[in-house]
Write a protein that holds these residues in place. Sequence first.
Motif, PDB file in Angstrom:
ATOM      1  N   SER A 160      37.237  36.654  30.519  1.00 14.55           N
ATOM      2  CA  SER A 160      35.970  36.459  29.793  1.00 14.55           C
ATOM      3  C   SER A 160      35.089  36.319  30.735  1.00 14.55           C
ATOM      4  CB  SER A 160      34.842  34.989  29.397  1.00 14.55           C
ATOM      5  OG  SER A 160      34.255  34.808  29.715  1.00 14.55           O
ATOM      6  N   GLY A 161      33.807  38.459  31.011  1.00 10.89           N
ATOM      7  CA  GLY A 161      33.898  38.641  31.556  1.00 10.89           C
ATOM      8  C   GLY A 161      35.053  39.029  32.761  1.00 10.89           C
ATOM      9  N   ASP A 162      34.553  38.793  34.254  1.00 15.16           N
ATOM     10  CA  ASP A 162      35.923  39.293  34.545  1.00 15.16           C
ATOM     11  C   ASP A 162      37.002  37.940  34.861  1.00 15.16           C
ATOM     12  OD1 ASP A 162      34.046  38.172  36.703  1.00 15.16           O
ATOM     13  OD2 ASP A 162      34.316  38.729  37.681  1.00 15.16           O
ATOM     14  N   GLN A 163      36.423  37.053  33.775  1.00 14.29           N
ATOM     15  CA  GLN A 163      37.225  35.713  34.387  1.00 14.29           C
ATOM     16  C   GLN A 163      38.571  36.466  33.349  1.00 14.29           C
ATOM     17  OE1 GLN A 163      35.205  32.591  33.770  1.00 14.29           O
ATOM     18  NE2 GLN A 163      34.575  32.221  36.223  1.00 14.29           N
ATOM     19  N   VAL A 164      39.694  35.330  33.926  1.00  7.95           N
ATOM     20  CA  VAL A 164      41.113  35.072  33.061  1.00  7.95           C
ATOM     21  C   VAL A 164      41.407  33.903  33.080  1.00  7.95           C
ATOM     22  CG1 VAL A 164      42.973  35.303  32.751  1.00  7.95           C
ATOM     23  CG2 VAL A 164      41.611  36.988  34.288  1.00  7.95           C
TER      24      VAL A 164
ATOM     25  N   ASN B 230      43.858  34.279  39.885  1.00  7.44           N
ATOM     26  CA  ASN B 230      44.196  34.584  41.072  1.00  7.44           C
ATOM     27  C   ASN B 230      45.357  33.905  41.654  1.00  7.44           C
ATOM     28  OD1 ASN B 230      42.139  36.156  42.695  1.00  7.44           O
ATOM     29  ND2 ASN B 230      40.664  34.018  42.879  1.00  7.44           N
ATOM     30  N   THR B 231      46.016  33.317  39.820  1.00  6.96           N
ATOM     31  CA  THR B 231      47.238  33.162  40.015  1.00  6.96           C
ATOM     32  C   THR B 231      48.890  33.584  40.037  1.00  6.96           C
ATOM     33  OG1 THR B 231      46.709  32.372  37.923  1.00  6.96           O
ATOM     34  CG2 THR B 231      46.425  30.556  38.338  1.00  6.96           C
ATOM     35  N   GLN B 232      49.884  32.724  40.297  1.00 10.68           N
ATOM     36  CA  GLN B 232      50.858  34.093  40.789  1.00 10.68           C
ATOM     37  C   GLN B 232      50.809  33.964  38.809  1.00 10.68           C
ATOM     38  OE1 GLN B 232      53.154  34.481  42.578  1.00 10.68           O
ATOM     39  NE2 GLN B 232      51.269  34.727  44.667  1.00 10.68           N
TER      40      GLN B 232
ATOM     41  N   ASN C 215      34.273  24.926  27.721  1.00  8.41           N
ATOM     42  CA  ASN C 215      34.205  23.579  29.645  1.00  8.41           C
ATOM     43  C   ASN C 215      35.390  23.310  30.317  1.00  8.41           C
ATOM     44  OD1 ASN C 215      32.408  24.035  28.594  1.00  8.41           O
ATOM     45  ND2 ASN C 215      31.961  22.092  27.487  1.00  8.41           N
ATOM     46  N   TYR C 216      36.617  23.591  29.374  1.00  7.73           N
ATOM     47  CA  TYR C 216      38.532  23.112  30.310  1.00  7.73           C
ATOM     48  C   TYR C 216      38.401  23.943  30.507  1.00  7.73           C
ATOM     49  CZ  TYR C 216      36.038  18.171  28.714  1.00  7.73           C
ATOM     50  OH  TYR C 216      35.409  17.321  27.836  1.00  7.73           O
ATOM     51  N   VAL C 217      38.867  25.242  30.701  1.00  6.97           N
ATOM     52  CA  VAL C 217      39.637  26.088  30.830  1.00  6.97           C
ATOM     53  C   VAL C 217      39.267  26.417  32.782  1.00  6.97           C
ATOM     54  CG1 VAL C 217      40.067  27.547  28.931  1.00  6.97           C
ATOM     55  CG2 VAL C 217      38.149  28.242  29.270  1.00  6.97           C
TER      56      VAL C 217
END
Lengths: 280, 446
Positions: B125-129, B109-111, B102-104
């Motif tokens: 997780s899925g398409d999330q980094v 899109n970060t540098q 719940n906290y990530v």
Amino acid sequence: MDKTLRRWAPLFVLPALISFIIAFLVPMIMGLVLSFFKFSTVTDGVFVGWSNYKRIFTDMDFVTSLWMNVRFTVVTVISINILAFFLALLLTQGVKGTNVYRTIFFMPNLIGGIVLGWIWLLIINGILLPRNATIITDAKYGFWGLVALANWQNIGYMMVIYIAGIQTINRDLIEAAQIDGANSWIRLKSVILPSVMPAITICTFLTLTSGFKIFDQNLALTAGNPARQTEMLALNIYNTFYTRTNFEGVGQAKAVLFTILVAIIALTQLAATRQKEVEA
Amino acid sequence: MKRKYIALTLLITLLVAVSGFSAGTKEEAVKEVYFLNFKPEIASVYETKVAPAFEAETGIKLKVVTAASGTYAATLKSELAKSSPPTIFQTNGPVGLAGSLNYVSDLKNTQFYKILSDKSMALTSGDQVLAIPYAVEGYGLIYNDAIMRAYFALPNKKVSIKSAEEITSFALLKAVVEDMTRNKDRLGIKGVFASTSMAPGNDWRWQTHLVNVPLAYEFRDKGIPTGTKTDNFEFKYANEMKQLWDLYLDNSTTARGLLGSKSVDDAMAEFALGQAAIVQNGNWGAAQILGVQGNKVADKDIKFMPIYIGVKGEEHDGLNVGTENYLCINSQVSAEKQALADQFLTWLFSSDTGKAIVKNDLMFITPFNTFKDHELPTDPLAKEVIRWMNKDGVSSMPWAFSVIPSGQWKTDFGADLGQYINGKMSWSDVAKRAVASWKTEYDLTK
């Protein structure tokens, strides 16, 4: 005077009340509520009903540490109180240097549990060295190590309470018994013991609850090793809460059960020993 | 009536006091990044080097809090619940990540993500980094080549090979180690292997790192890709692990019964003082060897060899290389703070100042494309890790232990290893319980 006192009382109570609410009441209520939630940090959870309580018993570790804790408490309550009582008897006989002895016996109580744990870890591992063993080689070493530690820490404190109890006994009473021909054993059994019953009540209460609440000594001395066999309730709760992912709520539920359990045992004991107290 | 007034006054005072506290924290307008550091051994670098340099170059404050050794999970849990929680925190892999989902925030899109050279190393997780590694580490058997050379120069040595470099299998390792034990007085050592540390909290070299070798081989046989959670574990190489475990115990500086009091620090000190020839650990231990008072091992003599357990073809396997150091950005803080966190991490791992600190003081082998070859750390163990990673005909062993289903499994397995040392449990029971506990823990934490 009385009126002024009453008017200003709330102001003086306020600081203590605020700290009590922040440090005790709020955490306690939060703890109770959280035991019905699945959560990873204490401010963010999902209500799950009784499931945390059911999950306590998915493995037997809570029961194992309860059993370990009961054995530990029984042994320490008996040994601490007997030893403390006899030390108190000895040190109320007017022996030379009484105050020095009292101070020395009381001193271990001023050291924190973690430090005590480390000190005793060194001592016990030193003793076991010739046998090529350490305190965590065998659960029985850990058990008796913890008992020795608890005794060393608590005897001085209980001794002071017993000394206070013995000093309040009316000398005339003992003298009268002596004149009536009571030997020292009967004097102890029929005069001294009944008179120090209030001290016995409070000392058993203190040793009983501290036996169940023991945490830092347990953590520093054995950390529950070997194979969690010397892990007592408080440490078990801590480990459940902090080292198992998704078990925070279960740890909380264990803590609630633990509180209820200790309260029941302590109140029963208080009621039982109070009955034996006499007016002298 | 009067009493009611008193109660009311009390309540109001209390409310004012409480709201006063919370109002106080909200008014901070200083730009600040709060970083909850995992590694106590390098905490001072963050405080005395990184933070001042970052503030000097960008005007942004860096607040570093370090959890005491072994208490990161507990500290993180309580810090996250506070009104000004950490912006950047560490996670140790998929299992740790599950506890703070719940906290990530999504780092796609970060540098910081853009400079990661091998994108597959990030936790997703899925398409999330969700978490990005910042340091690659390697472990194996660290040996003191001076003692090894002394052994291979002995006229009565029983093995035909001539240097530690030639040890490429368990059989050779065993022959050398046992012969060294026979000659330990002539070599001036107390034992070949440093203490198998089993003191509480010091068994991670075995219940996590050593068991990784059989785990990695088993997953490789079964074609399970690294980092995939699985309940398919049967401890196929249990007996191979036992061979090496017994070799550690029988040729140690310390008798079995006393291992329960030995810490990792003790083991590293034995190695540094030349009392032991081999110790199983990773490149993070460099400071523990070089920093020991009276250290007798020359930098050039500190070498690595892989952990051999007797699996066919193991001569082609290298050190265990991977990472347990991932950074996450807290999703519960403001977008502005998240952006500052990204700015800090990118600065640390790509600006010249930042990179110099990483190389010389933090001593990380980083997975970022901003580092050139000459910017890699130069301590002896890091150099060895890099040498092994690039060695011809050898491929590194992955860190399969990242999918061990829970911390509890490790704790229980470590405890059972201890019971085995003390003769209270047979190896087949240790193996059986490890398999059973894997299933239970996998189900519990699914």
